[in-house]
Design an enzyme around this catalytic site. Structure first.
Site, PDB file in Angstrom:
ATOM      1  N   ASP A  13       0.805  -1.224   0.000  1.00 44.43           N
ATOM      2  CA  ASP A  13       0.000   0.000   0.000  1.00 44.43           C
ATOM      3  C   ASP A  13       0.835   1.270   0.000  1.00 44.43           C
ATOM      4  O   ASP A  13       0.428   2.300   0.555  1.00 44.43           O
ATOM      5  CB  ASP A  13      -0.972   0.009   1.204  1.00 44.43           C
ATOM      6  CG  ASP A  13      -1.841  -1.238   1.221  1.00 44.43           C
ATOM      7  OD1 ASP A  13      -2.202  -1.718   0.140  1.00 44.43           O
ATOM      8  OD2 ASP A  13      -2.142  -1.727   2.322  1.00 44.43           O
ATOM      9  N   LYS A  16       1.844   2.107  -5.070  1.00 48.31           N
ATOM     10  CA  LYS A  16       2.422   1.558  -6.315  1.00 48.31           C
ATOM     11  C   LYS A  16       1.500   1.831  -7.506  1.00 48.31           C
ATOM     12  O   LYS A  16       1.961   2.184  -8.589  1.00 48.31           O
ATOM     13  CB  LYS A  16       2.631   0.037  -6.176  1.00 48.31           C
ATOM     14  CG  LYS A  16       3.592  -0.356  -5.069  1.00 48.31           C
ATOM     15  CD  LYS A  16       3.696  -1.853  -4.915  1.00 48.31           C
ATOM     16  CE  LYS A  16       2.455  -2.514  -4.349  1.00 48.31           C
ATOM     17  NZ  LYS A  16       2.129  -2.177  -2.961  1.00 48.31           N
ATOM     18  N   GLY A  40      -4.549  -4.287  -3.735  1.00 41.50           N
ATOM     19  CA  GLY A  40      -5.521  -3.228  -3.963  1.00 41.50           C
ATOM     20  C   GLY A  40      -4.739  -1.995  -4.357  1.00 41.50           C
ATOM     21  O   GLY A  40      -4.042  -1.423  -3.526  1.00 41.50           O
ATOM     22  N   HIS A  41      -4.787  -1.649  -5.635  1.00 45.19           N
ATOM     23  CA  HIS A  41      -3.995  -0.531  -6.149  1.00 45.19           C
ATOM     24  C   HIS A  41      -4.936   0.596  -6.560  1.00 45.19           C
ATOM     25  O   HIS A  41      -5.831   0.392  -7.365  1.00 45.19           O
ATOM     26  CB  HIS A  41      -3.131  -0.988  -7.333  1.00 45.19           C
ATOM     27  CG  HIS A  41      -2.121  -2.038  -6.946  1.00 45.19           C
ATOM     28  ND1 HIS A  41      -1.289  -2.637  -7.844  1.00 45.19           N
ATOM     29  CD2 HIS A  41      -1.806  -2.574  -5.737  1.00 45.19           C
ATOM     30  CE1 HIS A  41      -0.508  -3.502  -7.205  1.00 45.19           C
ATOM     31  NE2 HIS A  41      -0.815  -3.496  -5.930  1.00 45.19           N
ATOM     32  N   GLN A 223       1.861  -6.353  -3.503  1.00 43.18           N
ATOM     33  CA  GLN A 223       2.395  -6.565  -2.152  1.00 43.18           C
ATOM     34  C   GLN A 223       3.735  -5.828  -2.037  1.00 43.18           C
ATOM     35  O   GLN A 223       3.899  -4.809  -2.683  1.00 43.18           O
ATOM     36  CB  GLN A 223       2.543  -8.058  -1.814  1.00 43.18           C
ATOM     37  CG  GLN A 223       1.212  -8.781  -1.620  1.00 43.18           C
ATOM     38  CD  GLN A 223       0.499  -9.069  -2.914  1.00 43.18           C
ATOM     39  OE1 GLN A 223       1.024  -9.680  -3.823  1.00 43.18           O
ATOM     40  NE2 GLN A 223      -0.746  -8.662  -3.009  1.00 43.18           N
TER      41      GLN A 223
HETATM   42  P1  GDP Z   1      -0.738   0.302  -3.525  1.00 36.43           P
HETATM   43  O1  GDP Z   1      -1.346  -0.961  -3.033  1.00 36.43           O
HETATM   44  O2  GDP Z   1       0.732   0.353  -3.292  1.00 36.43           O
HETATM   45  O3  GDP Z   1      -1.080   0.611  -4.965  1.00 36.43           O
HETATM   46  O4  GDP Z   1      -1.371   1.455  -2.636  1.00 36.43           O
HETATM   47  P2  GDP Z   1      -2.921   1.637  -2.205  1.00 36.43           P
HETATM   48  O5  GDP Z   1      -3.675   2.150  -3.368  1.00 36.43           O
HETATM   49  O6  GDP Z   1      -3.423   0.413  -1.539  1.00 36.43           O
HETATM   50  O7  GDP Z   1      -2.780   2.710  -1.042  1.00 36.43           O
HETATM   51  C1  GDP Z   1      -2.218   3.953  -1.271  1.00 36.43           C
HETATM   52  C2  GDP Z   1      -3.247   5.034  -0.898  1.00 36.43           C
HETATM   53  O8  GDP Z   1      -2.589   6.267  -0.824  1.00 36.43           O
HETATM   54  C3  GDP Z   1      -4.326   5.209  -1.942  1.00 36.43           C
HETATM   55  O9  GDP Z   1      -5.498   5.606  -1.304  1.00 36.43           O
HETATM   56  C4  GDP Z   1      -3.786   6.316  -2.823  1.00 36.43           C
HETATM   57  O10 GDP Z   1      -4.795   7.037  -3.495  1.00 36.43           O
HETATM   58  C5  GDP Z   1      -3.104   7.170  -1.796  1.00 36.43           C
HETATM   59  N1  GDP Z   1      -1.923   7.929  -2.253  1.00 36.43           N
HETATM   60  C6  GDP Z   1      -0.939   7.543  -3.100  1.00 36.43           C
HETATM   61  N2  GDP Z   1       0.032   8.465  -3.161  1.00 36.43           N
HETATM   62  C7  GDP Z   1      -0.345   9.479  -2.324  1.00 36.43           C
HETATM   63  C8  GDP Z   1       0.255  10.710  -1.920  1.00 36.43           C
HETATM   64  O11 GDP Z   1       1.350  11.076  -2.338  1.00 36.43           O
HETATM   65  N3  GDP Z   1      -0.445  11.463  -1.017  1.00 36.43           N
HETATM   66  C9  GDP Z   1      -1.655  11.082  -0.512  1.00 36.43           C
HETATM   67  N4  GDP Z   1      -2.236  11.858   0.366  1.00 36.43           N
HETATM   68  N5  GDP Z   1      -2.232   9.928  -0.872  1.00 36.43           N
HETATM   69  C10 GDP Z   1      -1.594   9.128  -1.761  1.00 36.43           C
HETATM   70  P1  IMO Z   2      -0.857  -4.234  -2.289  1.00 35.89           P
HETATM   71  O1  IMO Z   2      -0.443  -4.756  -3.631  1.00 35.89           O
HETATM   72  C1  IMO Z   2      -0.877  -4.708   2.039  1.00 35.89           C
HETATM   73  C2  IMO Z   2      -0.906  -8.786   3.583  1.00 35.89           C
HETATM   74  C3  IMO Z   2      -2.143  -9.212   4.352  1.00 35.89           C
HETATM   75  C4  IMO Z   2      -1.521 -10.172   5.339  1.00 35.89           C
HETATM   76  C5  IMO Z   2      -0.446 -10.871   4.500  1.00 35.89           C
HETATM   77  C6  IMO Z   2      -0.884 -12.200   3.911  1.00 35.89           C
HETATM   78  O2  IMO Z   2      -2.131  -3.490  -2.286  1.00 35.89           O
HETATM   79  O3  IMO Z   2       0.258  -3.486  -1.648  1.00 35.89           O
HETATM   80  P2  IMO Z   2      -2.506 -12.851   1.895  1.00 35.89           P
HETATM   81  O4  IMO Z   2      -3.962 -12.580   1.687  1.00 35.89           O
HETATM   82  O5  IMO Z   2      -1.633 -12.300   0.825  1.00 35.89           O
HETATM   83  O6  IMO Z   2      -2.217 -14.287   2.172  1.00 35.89           O
HETATM   84  O7  IMO Z   2      -2.146 -12.057   3.259  1.00 35.89           O
HETATM   85  O8  IMO Z   2      -0.133  -9.974   3.456  1.00 35.89           O
HETATM   86  N1  IMO Z   2      -1.157  -8.263   2.218  1.00 35.89           N
HETATM   87  C7  IMO Z   2      -1.101  -6.968   1.904  1.00 35.89           C
HETATM   88  N2  IMO Z   2      -0.908  -5.884   2.678  1.00 35.89           N
HETATM   89  N3  IMO Z   2      -1.002  -4.562   0.697  1.00 35.89           N
HETATM   90  C8  IMO Z   2      -1.164  -5.643  -0.095  1.00 35.89           C
HETATM   91  O9  IMO Z   2      -1.152  -5.567  -1.436  1.00 35.89           O
HETATM   92  C9  IMO Z   2      -1.260  -6.915   0.500  1.00 35.89           C
HETATM   93  N4  IMO Z   2      -1.440  -8.164   0.035  1.00 35.89           N
HETATM   94  C10 IMO Z   2      -1.365  -8.986   1.094  1.00 35.89           C
HETATM   95  O10 IMO Z   2      -2.762  -8.114   4.991  1.00 35.89           O
HETATM   96  O11 IMO Z   2      -0.860  -9.452   6.333  1.00 35.89           O
HETATM   97 MG    MG Z   3      -2.839  -1.638  -1.772  1.00 37.36          MG
END
Ligand code: GDP
Ligand code: IMO
Ligand code: MG
Length: 424
Positions: A13, A16, A40-41, A223
């Site tokens: 998270d 990416k 979840g991206h 991840q």
């Molecule tokens: P990912 O799994 O690495 O793609 O990241 P996620 O989408 O799960 O979580 C990142 C969260 O941070 C999302 O809600 C994005 O919209 C938000 N986000 C990403 N970059 C920034 C930033 O520079 N500032 C803020 N405030 N939010 C950001």
């Molecule tokens: P993105 O791509 C954050 C974590 C789960 C748990 C562990 C194992 O959005 O960064 P799983 O369901 O993969 O067997 O769970 O890994 N986990 C993540 N945490 N971002 C993710 O993906 C994750 N994918 C799995 O919360 O701790």
């Molecule tokens: Mg994510």
């Protein structure tokens, strides 16, 4: 000819999806090579928020080829749902392809993920309950069902009956759960197979040819490094290789193709699920970061644990991924929280100081973060578009992270929108 990898450097998270979306504007091909719908991206464009789980984050660009490689585990129900949801928002999925070798997440994988977590009791991992671990278990046990099977009904029905019979025995006799109606699964999943059939293609060949033709390729990590099955905080990890090297086996390309490896980090640290977190903040500052940063899981909605930036961890990521540069997101979230702490090393229970992330949880146990304190900032930085216009303390924070992580920071995120990025 350029091929870059984007990987997470912390526990996921890191943003990416946002970085991929930004760089994808200059890419011809975006590839996912591991993980599944546990990812979840988020991509934000013109106020529209897209949450992607299996579809690569290049999908918003009409001409970008979006590929799902052999190393991914694909949940057909979620995949079809995601395609339909994108299409209903006017996003075309015509350029989407999935490798026939990718393994399919079946209903028993999801059931067994939940049952085994329950069985672990307090020692549960805190998985996303998407069946990821059980799907990879079957793959490595050589009993999995693949996308090729899913789109060939006769093969599929036979495999469901054989695999499902054993799984039902485990579900009922070992865990005392409810058996799965295999004929219903065949009926439902055959329909998904019909939708997915047109997307199936050999991703390894497509990427190889695209590279030969001089196209720009991006590999989208899911991840993150600390969730890697070998180099993460085992057993509190996922069941795949989110490292840069995982991209090659998960897509079917050679490492010499890659010429840029970008690690994404947050300006602080978060983690969702259980497991160690040395710089975790169990206090008001942690709550403030969670609320300001909207730190709730994209896939499960769970509140994310929050803490200070840990340079020991990111340095570990620089090494195991061979990072060429870093992107630091969410610097804007740190505005107004006061002085900023950064973990520079750990102190072991025997008083010794270590600067390399320990290989096992046993060695990590009792390690205390050693912090350096830097000045915070109160300005709203979300409109800054170049490094020079950032407040002096922001610049100093980034410069110090660069030194501590031993890696250049070439992108700084200061808001969720695709335009909120400072490139250096
Ligand atoms: P990912 O799994 O690495 O793609 O990241 P996620 O989408 O799960 O979580 C990142 C969260 O941070 C999302 O809600 C994005 O919209 C938000 N986000 C990403 N970059 C920034 C930033 O520079 N500032 C803020 N405030 N939010 C950001
Ligand atoms: P993105 O791509 C954050 C974590 C789960 C748990 C562990 C194992 O959005 O960064 P799983 O369901 O993969 O067997 O769970 O890994 N986990 C993540 N945490 N971002 C993710 O993906 C994750 N994918 C799995 O919360 O701790
Ligand atoms: Mg994510």
């Amino acid at each position: 000819m350029s091929a870059s990898i984007v990987v997470g450097t912390q526990w996921g998270d890191e943003g990416k999806g946002k970085i991929i979306d930004i760089i994808a504007s200059r890419a011809d091909v975006v590839v996912r090579s591991q993980g599944g719908n546990n990812a979840g991206h988020t991509v934000v464009s013109n106020g529209e928020v897209y949450k992607l789980h299996l579809i690569p984050s290049g999908i918003l660009y009409k001409n970008t080829l979006c590929l799902i490689g052999a190393g991914v585990v694909l949940d057909p129900k979620d995949f079809v749902g995601e395609i339909e949801s994108m299409q209903s928002r006017g996003i075309s999925c015509d350029n989407l392809k999935v490798d026939p070798r990718a393994h399919v997440t079946m209903p028993w994988h999801i059931a067994l993920d939940g049952l085994s977590e329950k069985f672990r009791g307090n020692a549960d991992i805190g998985t996303t309950k998407r069946g990821i671990g059980p799907a990879y278990m079957d793959k490595y046990e050589r009993s999995g069902i693949r996308v090729y099977d899913l789109v060939h009904p006769e093969v599929f029905a036979e495999k469901v009956r054989t695999a499902g019979k054993l799984k039902n025995k485990i579900i009922t006799d070992v865990y005392g759960g409810e058996p799965i109606d295999l004929e219903e699964v065949i009926k439902e999943y055959t329909e998904y197979g019909k939708v997915i059939a047109k997307y199936v293609d050999d991703v390894s060949v497509i990427v190889y040819n695209a590279n030969k033709a001089g196209k720009t390729i991006m590999f989208e990590g899911a991840q993150a490094t600390l969730l890697d099955i070998d180099f993460g905080t085992y057993p509190y990890v996922t069941s795949s290789h989110p490292l840069s090297a995982g991209v090659c086996v998960g897509t079917g390309v050679g490492p010499m193709m890659i010429n840029d490896i970008i690690g994404v980090a947050k300006a602080y640290t978060t983690r969702v699920g259980k497991g160690p977190f040395p710089t975790e903040l169990d206090d008001e500052i942690g709550d403030t970061i969670r609320n300001k940063g909207g730190e709730f899981g994209t896939t499960t909605g769970r509140p994310r644990r929050t803490g200070w930036f840990d340079a020991v961890i990111v340095r570990h990521s620089v090494r195991v991924n061979g990072l060429s540069r870093l992107a630091i997101n969410k610097l804007d979230t740190l505005s107004g929280i006061g002085d900023l702490k950064v973990c520079v090393a750990y102190e072991k229970p025997d008083g010794n100081k270590i600067t390399d992330f320990p290989p096992t949880l046993e060695e990590l146990a009792g390690c205390k973060p050693i912090y350096e304190t830097l000045s915070g900032f109160d300005e709203d930085i979300s409109a800054c578009r170049d490094f020079e216009s950032l407040p002096a303390s922001c610049k100093a924070y980034i410069t110090r992270l660069e030194e501590l992580c031993d890696c250049k920071i070439s992108m700084i995120g200061n808001g969720p929108d695709r335009t909120q990025i400072i490139e250096r």
